[in-house]
Design a protein around this motif. Structure first.
Motif, PDB file in Angstrom:
ATOM      1  N   THR A  82      16.702  79.712 133.119  1.00 21.23           N
ATOM      2  CA  THR A  82      17.577  78.583 133.424  1.00 21.23           C
ATOM      3  C   THR A  82      17.138  77.856 134.694  1.00 21.23           C
ATOM      4  O   THR A  82      17.094  76.615 134.741  1.00 21.23           O
TER       5      THR A  82
ATOM      6  N   LEU B 255      15.782  74.024 134.857  1.00 24.50           N
ATOM      7  CA  LEU B 255      16.500  73.032 135.660  1.00 24.50           C
ATOM      8  C   LEU B 255      15.572  72.360 136.669  1.00 24.50           C
ATOM      9  O   LEU B 255      15.705  71.163 136.951  1.00 24.50           O
ATOM     10  N   ILE B 256      14.616  73.113 137.196  1.00 25.29           N
ATOM     11  CA  ILE B 256      13.627  72.512 138.092  1.00 25.29           C
ATOM     12  C   ILE B 256      12.809  71.466 137.344  1.00 25.29           C
ATOM     13  O   ILE B 256      12.557  70.366 137.847  1.00 25.29           O
TER      14      ILE B 256
ATOM     15  N   ILE C 173      13.725  69.762 134.691  1.00 28.25           N
ATOM     16  CA  ILE C 173      14.564  68.610 134.362  1.00 28.25           C
ATOM     17  C   ILE C 173      14.740  67.703 135.572  1.00 28.25           C
ATOM     18  O   ILE C 173      14.772  66.476 135.461  1.00 28.25           O
ATOM     19  N   SER C 174      14.835  68.301 136.750  1.00 26.83           N
ATOM     20  CA  SER C 174      15.143  67.539 137.959  1.00 26.83           C
ATOM     21  C   SER C 174      13.962  66.740 138.488  1.00 26.83           C
ATOM     22  O   SER C 174      14.149  65.792 139.246  1.00 26.83           O
ATOM     23  N   LEU C 175      12.736  67.112 138.133  1.00 27.06           N
ATOM     24  CA  LEU C 175      11.565  66.444 138.682  1.00 27.06           C
ATOM     25  C   LEU C 175      11.301  65.128 137.945  1.00 27.06           C
ATOM     26  O   LEU C 175      11.213  65.118 136.722  1.00 27.06           O
ATOM     27  N   PRO C 176      11.142  64.015 138.664  1.00 24.15           N
ATOM     28  CA  PRO C 176      10.755  62.752 138.009  1.00 24.15           C
ATOM     29  C   PRO C 176       9.341  62.867 137.446  1.00 24.15           C
ATOM     30  O   PRO C 176       8.496  63.572 138.010  1.00 24.15           O
ATOM     31  N   SER C 177       9.087  62.154 136.358  1.00 29.22           N
ATOM     32  CA  SER C 177       7.780  62.272 135.706  1.00 29.22           C
ATOM     33  C   SER C 177       6.649  61.761 136.588  1.00 29.22           C
ATOM     34  O   SER C 177       5.554  62.335 136.602  1.00 29.22           O
TER      35      SER C 177
ATOM     36  N   LEU D 159       8.605  68.688 131.311  1.00 35.85           N
ATOM     37  CA  LEU D 159       9.785  67.882 131.639  1.00 35.85           C
ATOM     38  C   LEU D 159      10.738  67.717 130.465  1.00 35.85           C
ATOM     39  O   LEU D 159      11.862  67.258 130.657  1.00 35.85           O
TER      40      LEU D 159
ATOM     41  N   GLY E  90      13.503  71.397 128.838  1.00 34.63           N
ATOM     42  CA  GLY E  90      14.786  71.819 129.402  1.00 34.63           C
ATOM     43  C   GLY E  90      15.974  71.487 128.521  1.00 34.63           C
ATOM     44  O   GLY E  90      16.829  72.341 128.262  1.00 34.63           O
TER      45      GLY E  90
ATOM     46  N   ARG F  39      18.336  74.316 126.630  1.00 40.38           N
ATOM     47  CA  ARG F  39      19.762  74.474 126.928  1.00 40.38           C
ATOM     48  C   ARG F  39      20.604  74.289 125.669  1.00 40.38           C
ATOM     49  O   ARG F  39      21.611  74.982 125.481  1.00 40.38           O
TER      50      ARG F  39
END
Length: 329
Positions: free
Chosen positions: A141, A145-146, A148-152, A206, A209, A213
């Motif tokens: 998880t 989440l890391i 998902i949070s990072l911009p491409s 990316l 995630g 989930r």
């Protein structure tokens, strides 16, 4: 079945008309347009542009009327299968957008990334659900989440810095190194795959995630069902309980996600393609958006809208295959 499909296609036409009107209105309401950028480029060099010249430029590019007038003209041309010409290049829009190299590059990246996304995300979601609140669940998880949070654009540049610039394992950008010649087709193919590694890696990491989930959440819901407890009480192997009984009933949310799969295969990853300088349809559409190339933007987005509508229809039809309880009515 045929009646249902025809009814949905009829409704889809109305949806596409509404989408095209909203999209055209938004493009015409942009703070600047292609003509203004062209005039600005001329005046930067010291030349003066008269009002008559400005008027002729707007008329030449079909931007002189109101939004409704411009939309009606665009819609009439589309009805006659005339998609217009690009403001930037002056070539036909269809040949610009759907060139084999440009569309093929985006499709290859998206197709490979989608395969790896499913192969990685679904097993991770299952293992996180079957080991709920364990170290494995928390680890998966947190990592997801890391991602998902990072911009491409940031993550792509980070991968370039590590694998291309520091370690020098992979090429920095493009599909081919400048000035290189290949001894054989096999060597060219291997070099092509090396250039594809970082863009595909960026898209996969990316994107897994959300699917992971979704798989985890639905697996947890199914694993707490009465029929799963009954299957375990009958002495069935845990693998059979999970993959045959539980996982099959989590397929509907996964099928729902497939509705967006078709347009994603052809839309191109705009930011990722720009970061890695790939000549794909996504980076080309982003360039057209920045310069206000309305014919290209309209054709590109309506193409994606059509694919989205077809994707939703196919997902609805697949519900009946995945779950016999679902009836088309």
């Amino acid at each position: 079945m045929v009646k249902y499909i025809l009814k949905r296609l009829g409704a889809s036409i109305l949806i596409l008309l509404g989408v095209s009107l909203i999209l055209y209105a938004l493009l015409r309401c942009m703070p600047t347009d292609y003509v203004e950028q062209k005039i600005l480029a001329l005046t930067t060099g010291g030349a003066e542009v008269q009002d008559d010249m400005k008027k002729k430029l707007y008329e030449a590019y079909g931007l002189d009327g109101t939004i409704l007038q411009g939309y009606w003209k665009w819609l009439t041309n589309i009805a006659n299968l005339d998609f217009g010409t690009s403001f930037i290049s002056g070539r036909e829009v269809l040949s610009e957008i759907f060139s084999a190299d440009r569309l093929g590059t985006s499709f290859v990246v998206a197709a490979i990334a989608t395969v790896f996304e499913f192969l990685i995300a679904i097993p991770l979601g299952i293992t996180a659900a079957t080991h709920q609140y364990s170290f494995r669940d928390y680890l998966v998880t947190v990592l997801v989440l890391i991602g998902i949070s990072l911009p491409s654009f940031f993550f792509g540049q980070m991968l370039k810095g590590i694998f291309a610039l520091k370690l020098e394992w992979l090429p920095v950008s493009g599909l081919k190194d400048a000035g290189i010649t290949y001894a054989s087709a096999g060597e060219a193919f291997i070099d092509y795959l090396r250039h594809m590694c970082l863009p595909v890696m960026t898209v996969v990491i990316l994107s897994i995630g959300g699917r992971m989930r979704m798989t985890r959440t639905n697996m947890l819901e199914v694993l707490n069902s009465d029929y799963i407890r009954t299957a375990r009480a009958k002495g069935l192997r845990e693998g059979k309980v999970i993959y045959k009984h539980a996982f099959r009933n989590t397929m509907i949310p996964i099928v729902t996600g497939l509705a967006g799969l078709i347009p994603s295969l052809f839309s191109g990853a705009m930011i990722t393609e720009s970061v890695f300088d790939l000549p794909g349809i996504g980076s080309y559409a982003l360039k057209a958006m920045r310069q206000g190339d309305i014919p290209v933007i309209m054709t590109y987005n309506m193409f994606l809208a059509v694919l989205s509508v077809l994707g939703v229809l196919m997902a609805d039809l697949m519900y009946g295959i995945v779950d016999p309880r679902v009836k088309l009515s």
